[in-house]
Each structure stands twice: as C-alpha cells, then as structure tokens.
Design an enzyme around this catalytic site. Structure first.
Site, PDB file in Angstrom:
ATOM      1  N   HIS A 173       0.832  -1.208   0.000  1.00 58.56           N
ATOM      2  CA  HIS A 173       0.000   0.000   0.000  1.00 58.56           C
ATOM      3  C   HIS A 173       0.870   1.263   0.000  1.00 58.56           C
ATOM      4  O   HIS A 173       0.722   2.136  -0.862  1.00 58.56           O
ATOM      5  CB  HIS A 173      -0.928  -0.015   1.222  1.00 58.56           C
ATOM      6  CG  HIS A 173      -1.771   1.215   1.352  1.00 58.56           C
ATOM      7  ND1 HIS A 173      -3.107   1.233   1.045  1.00 58.56           N
ATOM      8  CD2 HIS A 173      -1.458   2.484   1.732  1.00 58.56           C
ATOM      9  CE1 HIS A 173      -3.582   2.455   1.228  1.00 58.56           C
ATOM     10  NE2 HIS A 173      -2.603   3.231   1.650  1.00 58.56           N
ATOM     11  N   GLU A 174       1.767   1.348   0.960  1.00 59.72           N
ATOM     12  CA  GLU A 174       2.586   2.560   1.078  1.00 59.72           C
ATOM     13  C   GLU A 174       3.512   2.717  -0.121  1.00 59.72           C
ATOM     14  O   GLU A 174       3.754   3.826  -0.589  1.00 59.72           O
ATOM     15  CB  GLU A 174       3.399   2.538   2.383  1.00 59.72           C
ATOM     16  CG  GLU A 174       2.549   2.520   3.657  1.00 59.72           C
ATOM     17  CD  GLU A 174       1.557   3.679   3.756  1.00 59.72           C
ATOM     18  OE1 GLU A 174       1.777   4.720   3.105  1.00 59.72           O
ATOM     19  OE2 GLU A 174       0.552   3.528   4.464  1.00 59.72           O
ATOM     20  N   HIS A 177       1.942   4.575  -2.942  1.00 59.31           N
ATOM     21  CA  HIS A 177       2.024   6.039  -2.874  1.00 59.31           C
ATOM     22  C   HIS A 177       3.383   6.524  -3.397  1.00 59.31           C
ATOM     23  O   HIS A 177       3.482   7.532  -4.091  1.00 59.31           O
ATOM     24  CB  HIS A 177       1.862   6.523  -1.429  1.00 59.31           C
ATOM     25  CG  HIS A 177       0.479   6.344  -0.868  1.00 59.31           C
ATOM     26  ND1 HIS A 177      -0.657   6.780  -1.516  1.00 59.31           N
ATOM     27  CD2 HIS A 177       0.046   5.790   0.296  1.00 59.31           C
ATOM     28  CE1 HIS A 177      -1.727   6.501  -0.770  1.00 59.31           C
ATOM     29  NE2 HIS A 177      -1.328   5.893   0.329  1.00 59.31           N
ATOM     30  N   HIS A 180       3.498   6.342  -7.118  1.00 58.35           N
ATOM     31  CA  HIS A 180       2.652   7.414  -7.646  1.00 58.35           C
ATOM     32  C   HIS A 180       3.439   8.732  -7.630  1.00 58.35           C
ATOM     33  O   HIS A 180       3.435   9.499  -8.601  1.00 58.35           O
ATOM     34  CB  HIS A 180       1.393   7.507  -6.772  1.00 58.35           C
ATOM     35  CG  HIS A 180       0.230   8.199  -7.415  1.00 58.35           C
ATOM     36  ND1 HIS A 180      -0.986   8.320  -6.797  1.00 58.35           N
ATOM     37  CD2 HIS A 180       0.090   8.820  -8.612  1.00 58.35           C
ATOM     38  CE1 HIS A 180      -1.828   8.974  -7.591  1.00 58.35           C
ATOM     39  NE2 HIS A 180      -1.195   9.291  -8.698  1.00 58.35           N
TER      40      HIS A 180
END
Ligand SMILES: [Zn+2]
Length: 381
Positions: A173-174, A177, A180
């Site tokens: 998940h992290e 980011h 991105h």
C-alpha cells in the site's frame, strides 16, 4: 473532491448501504449464531461483542494459523519481492545507490523507467528508538519536468525477520504512494506533481496495489519458507476468506460513520445522541448500545469533517479499477502499462473521474464493489 457535491455524498451513503444489506446481515447472523453457543438466549449482537466473535469465527471457520503464515514472509525476501513485482508491473528498475541518508538502516534506490531516470526512493522500514511509529510515505522533493527529479521515502516499522501478512499488505500500500509520487513527477507545475489528486481518490491506487499482495500467483514469486517452498495457494485462499469475512457489516458500519460525519455537519440536531441512535438504526447492522455517545469519541468527526465517506469511496473506485485487470494474469503488462501512463503518471493534472473514465473506457460506477461485497468467502473444509 472526485465525488463532486454534497448531495452525491448522501447518495453514495444510501447506495453502499443498500449494496451491503444482504452480505452485512449474512455475516452478522453468523456472529450471532456463534454467540448463541455461549449465550443461548441472545437475540442480537452489538458492536462490542462483534469484535470478539469475529475473531472466534475467523479462527474456527477459516482456521488460518498466523504462525504458519509468518514463515513465508521473511523481510528480505518480501522487500526484494516487492521491488521485483512492481518492476514487472510498471516497467521500472531499482538500482541500489550509496546516497546520504538519515540513518544507516535506510536504503536508497534510483528508479528508472526504460533507461530514463525517474527519481530516488528511500526505504526506512524498521523500528528504532524515537522513530515515527506508523507506516507512511513522505515526499522529500516534488518532481518538476526538466528542473528536478522527485524523491520520496517510506517510513515504516516492520520486523527484520518474519513479517505478518498484514504488514506485507501495508508495505504494498505505502509503496503504491511512493510509485505514484515518482511516476507523476514529470509535470511542468509542482501543484500537479506526484500524489496531488483529489483527496477522495488519493488512496485508490494504493488500495488497488494491495490486491497484488492477496494473490497466490504474485505471492508465490517471493513468499517462501526456510525450505524454499512457496506459500501454498490454498493457504492464501484461506487467508483471503478470513480477511474478507465481515466485509458487508464493516461497510454498513462505515456508512453509519459516514452518515454521522455528513449529517452532523449539514443538519442541526437538538439531541446529538438521539440523532446518532437514529442514524445507527438506519445504516448500521449493529444496534445502538444504551448509554453510549459514540460521536463524542469519533476523532474523525473533526479530522475528516463532513467527508468521512472518502475512506470507503476510494476503495469503491479501487474495486472498479480492478475490473480492467485480468485476475488470471495480474502481470499482464498491456494493462499495467496503460494504468501507469493513464492514471499514475497524470498525478493531479486532471480530474480523477476523467482519468478513471479514460482508463476504464466508461465512467466509474459502484457495481464492482457491490459484486465484491456480495461474493461469499470459501470457508475452510
Ligand atoms: Zn495510503
């Protein structure tokens, strides 16, 4: 916000409540049935008991042994696996570099996309005295086209040895980011650079990447035990079924929170507890507990103000995005490349709803989320 208007928040709460109606009652009734083994006269189950019985049901029905699961998630293999998996998905390459960092635990990588340097990432993944206690991605330098390359860091607190699977999911998940931030780091204006999307869309790409940490085909590329045996697909299926148990009533509870958040900011109530009791009976599958005043300890009520819906909204969008991928071949680079270029690389330069429409070839909708809520878990046999 991607959702567009306050009216759309109210509509979203109604529609998700409806989609979660059947699965919410189904799983709540499983909890009640289990509770009746201990208390035969019980006629309903409240939130306090639901947490305890959900744990029991997970253990008894799905029989996932957390100790066994951990043996497949050795930190160093997981970290390498994450880099290999995301490298394959997005065509990026990570090169370990000896860059100055704030602690000897930190590893730095230069990231390139088919030979073009995208930026630099720092991974600070283990706990130490005085360090930030949660898991998060931080932007160090925003990327600006032809001026500066983006740099970002992950600051987490994972074990140096065997990891919980939930930590593996958090890492994916992290890292989503962070990718991105890097992939959207080539805009002319810094305002649009990196994770600069609308607030209710910003979690969707990371929630999407979590899916890769729940699929046996993906996990088996790096998750192996001491003997070198990859994690069994049946174990991953059990883990997933146990994890998804209760998703219907959790969605209903989230809609209750979202309704409190929205209505407490848009309406005036003489008696907040009475209003809360009414909202809970409308949106939650668990009954109001006499003498409680949930809103008085609901920290997100001022943190998120009227927009607590965002928590569920981005998951709904992530499930919609997932429909474009081939679940039998999550490494299909035709799709992942298009996703990378259409959604991630765009950063905040365009409205998220337009990015999603361009990627899916249609406007977003709630159907995939409703289907996911209504799909039944496969209990252990
Ligand atoms: Zn996040």
């Amino acid at each position: 916000k991607m959702i567009g208007s306050g009216d759309a928040i109210a509509d979203f709460i109604e529609r998700i409540t409806e989609a979660a109606e059947r699965p919410g009652r189904r799983d709540r009734d499983i909890l009640l049935e289990r509770m009746r083994q201990d208390r035969p006269d019980a006629t309903q189950i409240d939130r306090a008991d639901s947490t305890y019985y959900a744990e029991l049901v997970r253990r008894e029905r799905f029989r996932v042994d957390a100790q066994e699961v951990r043996t497949y998630f050795d930190f160093s293999k997981v970290r390498q696996g994450l880099l290999d998996v995301t490298g394959r998905l997005f065509g990026v390459r990570y090169t370990l570099v000896d860059a100055p960092a704030w602690h000897s635990d930190v590893t730095a990588y230069d990231v390139d996309l088919q030979g073009e340097l995208l930026g630099r990432i720092f991974l600070d993944l283990h706990p130490r005295e005085g360090k930030y206690k949660h898991a998060a991605q931080f932007s160090l330098v925003p990327g600006v086209a032809a001026r500066q390359l983006p740099e970002g860091a992950l600051v987490c607190n994972f074990s140096r040895g065997l990891m919980e699977h939930s930590d593996v999911v958090t890492l994916f998940h992290e890292f989503g980011h962070l990718l991105h931030h890097l992939l959207a780091g080539r805009h002319e204006w810094v305002r649009f650079s990196g994770v600069a999307t609308e607030w209710d869309f910003v979690e969707a790409p990371s929630q999407l990447l979590e899916e890769w940490a729940w699929h046996a085909d993906v996990l088996r590329t790096f998750a192996s035990n001491d003997a070198g045996e990859p994690i069994p697909a049946e174990l991953v299926a059990k883990m997933r079924a146990a994890h998804e148990f209760g998703k219907g009533y959790l969605a209903r509870s989230q809609m209750f929170y979202a309704a409190v958040s929205f209505q407490f900011h848009t309406s005036s109530f003489d008696d907040l507890t009475e209003a809360e009791r009414h909202l809970q009976s409308t949106y939650d599958v668990f009954p109001y507990v006499e003498g409680t005043h949930f809103h008085a300890s609901f920290g997100h009520l001022d943190g998120y103000t009227s927009a607590y819906y965002t928590y569920m909204w981005s998951l709904v969008i992530a499930k919609d995005l997932l429909t474009a991928f081939d679940m039998e071949n999550l490494f299909d680079t035709a799709v992942t490349t298009r996703y990378r270029d259409t959604i991630l690389a765009a950063g905040g330069s365009r409205d998220a709803a337009d990015l999603v429409r361009d990627f899916l070839g249609r406007p977003y909708n709630f159907d995939a989320f409703a289907r996911w809520l209504n799909s039944a878990e496969r209990p252990a046999t």
